[in-house]
Design a protein around this motif. Structure first.
Motif, mmCIF file in Angstrom:
data_model
loop_
_atom_site.group_PDB
_atom_site.id
_atom_site.type_symbol
_atom_site.label_atom_id
_atom_site.label_comp_id
_atom_site.label_asym_id
_atom_site.label_seq_id
_atom_site.Cartn_x
_atom_site.Cartn_y
_atom_site.Cartn_z
ATOM 1 N N MET A 1 0.824 -1.205 0.000
ATOM 2 C CA MET A 1 0.000 0.000 0.000
ATOM 3 C C MET A 1 0.858 1.255 0.000
ATOM 4 S SD MET A 1 -3.174 -0.795 2.514
ATOM 5 C CE MET A 1 -3.948 0.715 1.934
ATOM 6 N N ALA A 2 2.004 1.174 -0.612
ATOM 7 C CA ALA A 2 2.887 2.334 -0.646
ATOM 8 C C ALA A 2 2.266 3.454 -1.467
ATOM 9 C CB ALA A 2 4.238 1.937 -1.247
ATOM 10 N N THR A 3 2.281 4.661 -0.911
ATOM 11 C CA THR A 3 1.705 5.816 -1.601
ATOM 12 C C THR A 3 2.738 6.878 -1.904
ATOM 13 O OG1 THR A 3 1.197 6.919 0.495
ATOM 14 C CG2 THR A 3 -0.494 5.466 -0.430
ATOM 15 N N GLY A 4 3.978 6.711 -1.376
ATOM 16 C CA GLY A 4 4.990 7.726 -1.575
ATOM 17 C C GLY A 4 4.927 8.808 -0.517
ATOM 18 N N VAL A 5 3.901 8.791 0.328
ATOM 19 C CA VAL A 5 3.747 9.753 1.412
ATOM 20 C C VAL A 5 3.597 8.975 2.710
ATOM 21 C CG1 VAL A 5 2.341 11.606 2.361
ATOM 22 C CG2 VAL A 5 2.633 11.415 -0.119
ATOM 23 N N HIS A 6 4.354 9.377 3.722
ATOM 24 C CA HIS A 6 4.294 8.652 4.998
ATOM 25 C C HIS A 6 2.912 8.804 5.625
ATOM 26 C CE1 HIS A 6 5.494 6.881 8.738
ATOM 27 N NE2 HIS A 6 5.092 7.952 9.411
ATOM 28 N N ASP A 7 2.343 7.681 6.008
ATOM 29 C CA ASP A 7 1.029 7.657 6.653
ATOM 30 C C ASP A 7 1.196 6.929 7.972
ATOM 31 O OD1 ASP A 7 -1.592 7.351 7.474
ATOM 32 O OD2 ASP A 7 -2.359 7.002 5.444
ATOM 33 N N ALA A 8 1.071 7.679 9.079
ATOM 34 C CA ALA A 8 1.335 7.113 10.399
ATOM 35 C C ALA A 8 0.152 6.344 10.971
ATOM 36 C CB ALA A 8 1.741 8.227 11.366
ATOM 37 N N ARG A 9 -0.984 6.326 10.267
ATOM 38 C CA ARG A 9 -2.152 5.634 10.792
ATOM 39 C C ARG A 9 -1.928 4.126 10.803
ATOM 40 N NH1 ARG A 9 -6.758 7.308 6.911
ATOM 41 N NH2 ARG A 9 -5.064 6.852 5.461
ATOM 42 N N PRO A 10 -2.598 3.404 11.724
ATOM 43 C CA PRO A 10 -2.467 1.940 11.739
ATOM 44 C C PRO A 10 -2.795 1.342 10.378
ATOM 45 C CG PRO A 10 -3.629 2.715 13.695
ATOM 46 C CD PRO A 10 -3.477 3.896 12.786
ATOM 47 N N LEU A 11 -2.116 0.262 10.057
ATOM 48 C CA LEU A 11 -2.289 -0.369 8.747
ATOM 49 C C LEU A 11 -3.737 -0.803 8.527
ATOM 50 C CD1 LEU A 11 -0.909 -1.213 6.177
ATOM 51 C CD2 LEU A 11 -0.223 -3.349 7.280
ATOM 52 N N ALA A 12 -4.394 -1.299 9.558
ATOM 53 C CA ALA A 12 -5.782 -1.744 9.414
ATOM 54 C C ALA A 12 -6.688 -0.583 9.022
ATOM 55 C CB ALA A 12 -6.279 -2.369 10.721
ATOM 56 N N VAL A 13 -6.402 0.603 9.536
ATOM 57 C CA VAL A 13 -7.191 1.789 9.196
ATOM 58 C C VAL A 13 -7.014 2.136 7.728
ATOM 59 C CG1 VAL A 13 -7.482 4.265 9.623
ATOM 60 C CG2 VAL A 13 -7.113 2.705 11.541
ATOM 61 N N ARG A 14 -5.781 2.058 7.258
ATOM 62 C CA ARG A 14 -5.514 2.380 5.854
ATOM 63 C C ARG A 14 -6.128 1.349 4.906
ATOM 64 N NH1 ARG A 14 0.631 2.692 5.539
ATOM 65 N NH2 ARG A 14 0.673 1.880 7.669
#
Length: 220
Positions: A1-14
């Motif tokens: 699920m790489a988007t190129g932008v850091h996403d600190a939310r839990p993986l399950a949320v994403r």
């Protein structure tokens, strides 16, 4: 699920957000299977966040667990639309009764600006019309002192099924103009405290007649 932008939310949320978005957009159609192993492989993640994400999807009414087969994307029926509108309408009535007479001049200016912006949107842009309509209704209730009530309404507006309904709006310049006029009627009634008119117009805003049954997601 790489988007190129850091996403600190839990993986399950994403993962949940991605699956819900695909259901809302119609990429995942009613009847589509959501099997943990397959979804995990598709997104390149382990099964644990997928399990949690799918459980949340089911809680939101977007899918149903079929024992031994995984989850299946649900249909969105006319009754679902009615149920969402009914709950939202009655809660907005309650909140509006508490908010009436409490709007500041700045809040009235903001509401007017939202209507003006709504009228400039392309008639076929359902997502932007929904965003601005949602913002108008939520800002309309800002003076309501019951924070729990406001948060509940915000949760309903943000529910994936509510977003999914957006795809079934009968779009066009006439529909857009009628919604804008309804919002102007509400705005006009605020300074005089005309709650009866506001409640009546809110009923129009929640009229499922604006929904095109043929546009509801199908298995096709």
């Amino acid at each position: 699920m790489a988007t190129g932008v850091h996403d600190a939310r839990p993986l399950a949320v994403r993962v949940h957000e991605q699956i819900a978005s695909e259901i809302v957009s119609g990429t995942l159609k009613p009847g589509a299977s959501l099997v943990q192993e397959q979804v995990a492989a598709q997104y390149g993640v382990s099964r644990t966040p997928v399990r949690d994400a799918l459980a949340q999807i089911a809680m939101e009414g977007l899918a149903t667990l079929v024992p031994g087969s995984g989850y299946v994307v649900n249909d969105l029926t006319a009754q679902d639309v009615h149920n969402v509108f009914e709950v939202r309408y009655h809660l907005e009535q309650l909140a509006m009764a508490q908010a009436i007479g409490k709007h500041s001049p700045a809040q009235l200016v903001r509401l007017r600006a939202l209507i003006d912006e709504f009228e400039t949107v392309e008639p076929t842009d359902a997502e932007e019309q929904f965003r601005l309509g949602k913002e108008f209704h939520l800002r309309l209730l800002d003076p309501c002192p019951n924070q729990y009530l406001r948060e509940t309404l915000e949760s309903i507006w943000g529910h994936p099924i509510q977003r999914r309904i957006t795809r079934a709006y009968q779009l066009g310049r006439e529909h857009q103009a009628s919604i804008a006029q309804a919002h102007r009627d509400i705005l006009q009634a605020l300074p005089t405290g005309d709650l009866e008119t506001i409640i009546r117009v809110l009923g129009y805003c929640h009229d499922a007649g604006d929904i095109d049954p043929q546009a509801l997601p199908s298995r096709r």
